[in-house]
Design a protein around this motif. Structure first.
Motif, PDB file in Angstrom:
ATOM      1  N   VAL A  46      43.497  44.288 -34.958  1.00 25.31           N
ATOM      2  CA  VAL A  46      42.528  44.344 -35.606  1.00 25.31           C
ATOM      3  C   VAL A  46      42.783  42.859 -36.182  1.00 25.31           C
ATOM      4  O   VAL A  46      41.229  41.960 -36.489  1.00 25.31           O
ATOM      5  CB  VAL A  46      42.765  45.760 -37.038  1.00 25.31           C
ATOM      6  CG1 VAL A  46      41.457  44.909 -37.619  1.00 25.31           C
ATOM      7  CG2 VAL A  46      42.904  46.724 -36.387  1.00 25.31           C
ATOM      8  N   HIS A  47      43.201  42.224 -36.163  1.00 29.99           N
ATOM      9  CA  HIS A  47      43.493  40.843 -36.748  1.00 29.99           C
ATOM     10  C   HIS A  47      42.948  39.966 -35.661  1.00 29.99           C
ATOM     11  O   HIS A  47      42.047  39.169 -35.838  1.00 29.99           O
ATOM     12  CB  HIS A  47      44.230  40.312 -37.069  1.00 29.99           C
ATOM     13  CG  HIS A  47      44.854  38.863 -37.664  1.00 29.99           C
ATOM     14  ND1 HIS A  47      44.272  38.686 -38.212  1.00 29.99           N
ATOM     15  CD2 HIS A  47      45.018  37.857 -36.958  1.00 29.99           C
ATOM     16  CE1 HIS A  47      44.498  37.140 -39.055  1.00 29.99           C
ATOM     17  NE2 HIS A  47      44.663  36.776 -37.992  1.00 29.99           N
ATOM     18  N   VAL A  48      43.665  40.350 -34.578  1.00 34.19           N
ATOM     19  CA  VAL A  48      43.114  39.143 -32.806  1.00 34.19           C
ATOM     20  C   VAL A  48      41.830  39.772 -32.755  1.00 34.19           C
ATOM     21  O   VAL A  48      41.355  38.719 -32.474  1.00 34.19           O
ATOM     22  CB  VAL A  48      44.190  40.090 -32.140  1.00 34.19           C
ATOM     23  CG1 VAL A  48      43.638  39.563 -30.957  1.00 34.19           C
ATOM     24  CG2 VAL A  48      45.403  39.469 -32.410  1.00 34.19           C
ATOM     25  N   LEU A  49      41.040  41.487 -31.879  1.00 35.45           N
ATOM     26  CA  LEU A  49      40.372  41.355 -32.196  1.00 35.45           C
ATOM     27  C   LEU A  49      38.919  40.931 -33.304  1.00 35.45           C
ATOM     28  O   LEU A  49      37.299  40.186 -32.742  1.00 35.45           O
ATOM     29  CB  LEU A  49      39.513  43.062 -32.199  1.00 35.45           C
ATOM     30  CG  LEU A  49      40.712  43.867 -30.858  1.00 35.45           C
ATOM     31  CD1 LEU A  49      40.598  45.538 -31.719  1.00 35.45           C
ATOM     32  CD2 LEU A  49      39.699  43.040 -29.553  1.00 35.45           C
ATOM     33  N   LEU A  50      38.794  41.096 -34.480  1.00 36.54           N
ATOM     34  CA  LEU A  50      37.925  40.250 -35.182  1.00 36.54           C
ATOM     35  C   LEU A  50      37.900  38.513 -35.366  1.00 36.54           C
ATOM     36  O   LEU A  50      36.818  38.086 -35.191  1.00 36.54           O
ATOM     37  CB  LEU A  50      38.420  40.615 -37.082  1.00 36.54           C
ATOM     38  CG  LEU A  50      38.340  41.893 -37.181  1.00 36.54           C
ATOM     39  CD1 LEU A  50      38.825  41.135 -38.960  1.00 36.54           C
ATOM     40  CD2 LEU A  50      37.064  42.524 -37.734  1.00 36.54           C
ATOM     41  N   ARG A  51      38.516  38.536 -34.658  1.00 36.25           N
ATOM     42  CA  ARG A  51      38.672  36.562 -34.251  1.00 36.25           C
ATOM     43  C   ARG A  51      37.630  36.873 -33.305  1.00 36.25           C
ATOM     44  O   ARG A  51      36.798  35.787 -32.613  1.00 36.25           O
ATOM     45  CB  ARG A  51      39.892  36.301 -34.596  1.00 36.25           C
ATOM     46  CG  ARG A  51      41.181  35.564 -35.492  1.00 36.25           C
ATOM     47  CD  ARG A  51      41.858  35.196 -35.201  1.00 36.25           C
ATOM     48  NE  ARG A  51      42.874  34.969 -36.648  1.00 36.25           N
ATOM     49  CZ  ARG A  51      42.551  32.910 -36.681  1.00 36.25           C
ATOM     50  NH1 ARG A  51      42.171  32.437 -35.962  1.00 36.25           N
ATOM     51  NH2 ARG A  51      43.284  33.080 -37.878  1.00 36.25           N
ATOM     52  N   ALA A  52      38.398  37.748 -31.902  1.00 32.83           N
ATOM     53  CA  ALA A  52      37.853  37.681 -30.740  1.00 32.83           C
ATOM     54  C   ALA A  52      36.011  38.061 -30.816  1.00 32.83           C
ATOM     55  O   ALA A  52      35.335  37.884 -29.895  1.00 32.83           O
ATOM     56  CB  ALA A  52      38.402  38.581 -29.703  1.00 32.83           C
ATOM     57  N   ALA A  53      35.649  38.961 -31.767  1.00 37.43           N
ATOM     58  CA  ALA A  53      34.298  39.397 -32.456  1.00 37.43           C
ATOM     59  C   ALA A  53      33.878  38.540 -32.829  1.00 37.43           C
ATOM     60  O   ALA A  53      32.407  37.753 -32.584  1.00 37.43           O
ATOM     61  CB  ALA A  53      34.407  40.793 -33.347  1.00 37.43           C
ATOM     62  N   GLY A  54      34.387  37.614 -33.297  1.00 34.21           N
ATOM     63  CA  GLY A  54      33.298  36.546 -34.039  1.00 34.21           C
ATOM     64  C   GLY A  54      33.027  35.240 -32.979  1.00 34.21           C
ATOM     65  O   GLY A  54      32.103  34.857 -32.801  1.00 34.21           O
ATOM     66  N   PHE A  55      34.292  35.449 -32.202  1.00 29.94           N
ATOM     67  CA  PHE A  55      33.810  34.397 -30.322  1.00 29.94           C
ATOM     68  C   PHE A  55      32.374  35.335 -30.405  1.00 29.94           C
ATOM     69  O   PHE A  55      31.982  34.455 -29.357  1.00 29.94           O
ATOM     70  CB  PHE A  55      34.873  34.193 -29.967  1.00 29.94           C
ATOM     71  CG  PHE A  55      35.692  32.931 -30.118  1.00 29.94           C
ATOM     72  CD1 PHE A  55      35.348  31.880 -30.313  1.00 29.94           C
ATOM     73  CD2 PHE A  55      36.925  33.560 -30.605  1.00 29.94           C
ATOM     74  CE1 PHE A  55      35.965  30.399 -30.543  1.00 29.94           C
ATOM     75  CE2 PHE A  55      37.622  32.196 -32.159  1.00 29.94           C
ATOM     76  CZ  PHE A  55      37.393  31.204 -31.725  1.00 29.94           C
ATOM     77  N   GLY A  56      32.478  36.620 -30.039  1.00 30.01           N
ATOM     78  CA  GLY A  56      32.116  37.413 -28.542  1.00 30.01           C
ATOM     79  C   GLY A  56      30.565  36.970 -29.450  1.00 30.01           C
ATOM     80  O   GLY A  56      29.036  36.680 -28.618  1.00 30.01           O
ATOM     81  N   LEU A  57      30.557  37.116 -30.668  1.00 28.62           N
ATOM     82  CA  LEU A  57      28.849  36.572 -31.546  1.00 28.62           C
ATOM     83  C   LEU A  57      28.137  36.572 -31.073  1.00 28.62           C
ATOM     84  O   LEU A  57      27.099  35.289 -30.762  1.00 28.62           O
ATOM     85  CB  LEU A  57      29.411  37.138 -32.413  1.00 28.62           C
ATOM     86  CG  LEU A  57      27.451  37.513 -33.472  1.00 28.62           C
ATOM     87  CD1 LEU A  57      26.788  39.012 -33.140  1.00 28.62           C
ATOM     88  CD2 LEU A  57      28.018  37.365 -35.430  1.00 28.62           C
ATOM     89  N   LEU A  58      29.256  34.745 -31.585  1.00 32.44           N
ATOM     90  CA  LEU A  58      28.231  33.324 -30.879  1.00 32.44           C
ATOM     91  C   LEU A  58      28.152  33.345 -29.665  1.00 32.44           C
ATOM     92  O   LEU A  58      27.128  32.776 -29.170  1.00 32.44           O
ATOM     93  CB  LEU A  58      29.423  32.170 -31.496  1.00 32.44           C
ATOM     94  CG  LEU A  58      28.655  30.766 -31.582  1.00 32.44           C
ATOM     95  CD1 LEU A  58      28.300  30.556 -32.448  1.00 32.44           C
ATOM     96  CD2 LEU A  58      30.769  29.980 -31.304  1.00 32.44           C
ATOM     97  N   LEU A  59      28.570  33.639 -28.739  1.00 34.00           N
ATOM     98  CA  LEU A  59      28.337  33.582 -27.681  1.00 34.00           C
ATOM     99  C   LEU A  59      27.303  34.616 -26.960  1.00 34.00           C
ATOM    100  O   LEU A  59      26.299  34.378 -26.011  1.00 34.00           O
ATOM    101  CB  LEU A  59      29.551  34.236 -26.825  1.00 34.00           C
ATOM    102  CG  LEU A  59      30.632  32.724 -26.210  1.00 34.00           C
ATOM    103  CD1 LEU A  59      31.759  33.524 -25.487  1.00 34.00           C
ATOM    104  CD2 LEU A  59      30.569  31.198 -26.020  1.00 34.00           C
ATOM    105  N   PHE A  60      27.290  35.823 -27.281  1.00 35.79           N
ATOM    106  CA  PHE A  60      25.953  35.867 -27.535  1.00 35.79           C
ATOM    107  C   PHE A  60      24.660  35.623 -27.745  1.00 35.79           C
ATOM    108  O   PHE A  60      24.002  35.713 -27.204  1.00 35.79           O
ATOM    109  CB  PHE A  60      26.218  37.684 -27.745  1.00 35.79           C
ATOM    110  CG  PHE A  60      25.168  38.854 -28.251  1.00 35.79           C
ATOM    111  CD1 PHE A  60      25.222  39.227 -26.967  1.00 35.79           C
ATOM    112  CD2 PHE A  60      24.019  39.117 -28.976  1.00 35.79           C
ATOM    113  CE1 PHE A  60      23.679  40.527 -26.896  1.00 35.79           C
ATOM    114  CE2 PHE A  60      22.901  39.633 -28.708  1.00 35.79           C
ATOM    115  CZ  PHE A  60      23.097  40.387 -28.210  1.00 35.79           C
ATOM    116  N   VAL A  61      24.400  35.000 -28.925  1.00 35.28           N
ATOM    117  CA  VAL A  61      23.433  34.338 -29.452  1.00 35.28           C
ATOM    118  C   VAL A  61      23.232  33.301 -28.702  1.00 35.28           C
ATOM    119  O   VAL A  61      22.389  33.086 -27.744  1.00 35.28           O
ATOM    120  CB  VAL A  61      23.920  33.837 -31.021  1.00 35.28           C
ATOM    121  CG1 VAL A  61      23.033  33.173 -31.453  1.00 35.28           C
ATOM    122  CG2 VAL A  61      23.870  35.226 -31.522  1.00 35.28           C
TER     123      VAL A  61
END
Length: 314
Positions: A138-153
């Motif tokens: 969960v710790h790693v995926l939350l960090r990955a999700a933050g980058f994923g959201l930025l890249l999505f935008v």
């Protein structure tokens, strides 16, 4: 560049190891098959409802004429499904490792035993190991999700969003996928998740070179299931060189050990041999003391070590 190539080699080494140990390859397929069925169902639902989600997320385009409304919502659907695939690649590994924790722990131990040394696992019950693996994922995926959201935008930026951003996204996914795959061997060494991230940030090229080809291959249907056991084996081999244990020699020590037989074989009486006529070699270079031991073992390990470079953080 050297670390990128070294990371790719670890992937090949892991696949070669499971090819030579077919029983362990079949053993590692079981949790991956279970996870594949679950993820196929979720992605099917996403594909069916993606058009409705796009219409709900873009109500301001209801009054737009053709072709602009269709173009906007088509781009939204494509980015939504691409983001779902990217998230699936990351979470597939985490979910598979969670489902197959006992399977992959045994596989990783066998890989280390075949290499000559296996660090003892922490004395913890199975439920605690699974809880730690879930918490770390969960710790790693939350960090990955933050980058994923930025890249999505950023994906909405013309031209760059359709060329550069996807390439960066694959590299970011590869890095976090490498973090997930190395968690089995890192957890056996009782290395906390924040330290794992720090170690791999210091060797970004190694992590990206190992993880990004797996991300690309995992996009091919069913390939993730076939490659998952070898990916765990390759990650274990990577960790062995990145973080050598107290009883494992580092790369410089291995080189010194390889050179020792040549020195021992020098004929008696020759310079450099015991009892030779030449002067004995100086223990250290002039005006220098003995070499200092590294503060952290991983700084001397693995091909293309970046110990001399300060780790660049993301």
């Amino acid at each position: 560049m050297r670390d990128l190539v070294a990371g790719m080699r670890y992937l090949g080494k892991g696949q070669r190891w499971v090819a030579q140990h077919g029983r362990w390859w079949g053993f590692g397929l079981i949790p991956a098959l279970i996870a594949l069925v679950l993820y196929a169902a979720v992605l099917t639902v996403l594909a069916i409802w993606s058009g409705d989600i796009a219409a709900w997320a873009t109500p301001f385009a209801d009054g737009w004429g053709s072709p602009w409304q269709g173009l906007l919502r088509g781009v939204f659907v494509a980015l939504l499904f691409a983001g779902g695939l990217m998230l699936s690649v990351l979470t597939f590994t985490a979910a598979t490792l969670l489902i197959g924790d006992p399977f992959y722990e045994s596989l990783s131990e066998k890989v280390e035993e075949s290499e000559g040394h296996c660090p003892p696992s922490p004395d913890r019950p199975l439920w605690q190991e699974i809880w730690i693996a879930l918490r770390d994922s969960v710790h790693v995926l939350l960090r990955a999700a933050g980058f994923g959201l930025l890249l999505f935008v950023l994906g909405f930026i013309p031209f760059i969003g359709q060329t550069v951003i996807p390439a960066i996204g694959f590299c970011v996914s590869g890095f976090f996928l490498a973090v997930e795959l190395t968690s089995v061997a890192m957890q056996r060494r009782d290395i906390p998740v924040r330290e794992r991230l720090r170690l791999l940030r210091g060797r970004k090229g190694l992590a990206v070179g190992f993880g990004t080809p797996i991300v690309l291959l995992f996009l091919i249907p069913f390939v993730a299931v076939v490659l998952m056991p070898g990916a765990v084996a390759g990650a274990t081999l990577l960790v062995r060189d990145l973080v050598p244990g107290p009883d494992e020699p580092s790369e410089p020590e291995r080189g010194a050990a390889a050179a020792a037989p040549d020195q021992a074989a020098a004929p008696y009486g020759q310079p450099g041999a015991p009892g030779g006529f030449g002067p004995p070699p100086a223990p250290f270079p002039p005006n220098q003391g003995p070499p200092q031991a590294p503060r952290y073992p991983h700084q001397q390990s693995g091909p293309g070590s970046s110990a001399a470079r300060p780790p660049a953080g993301w």
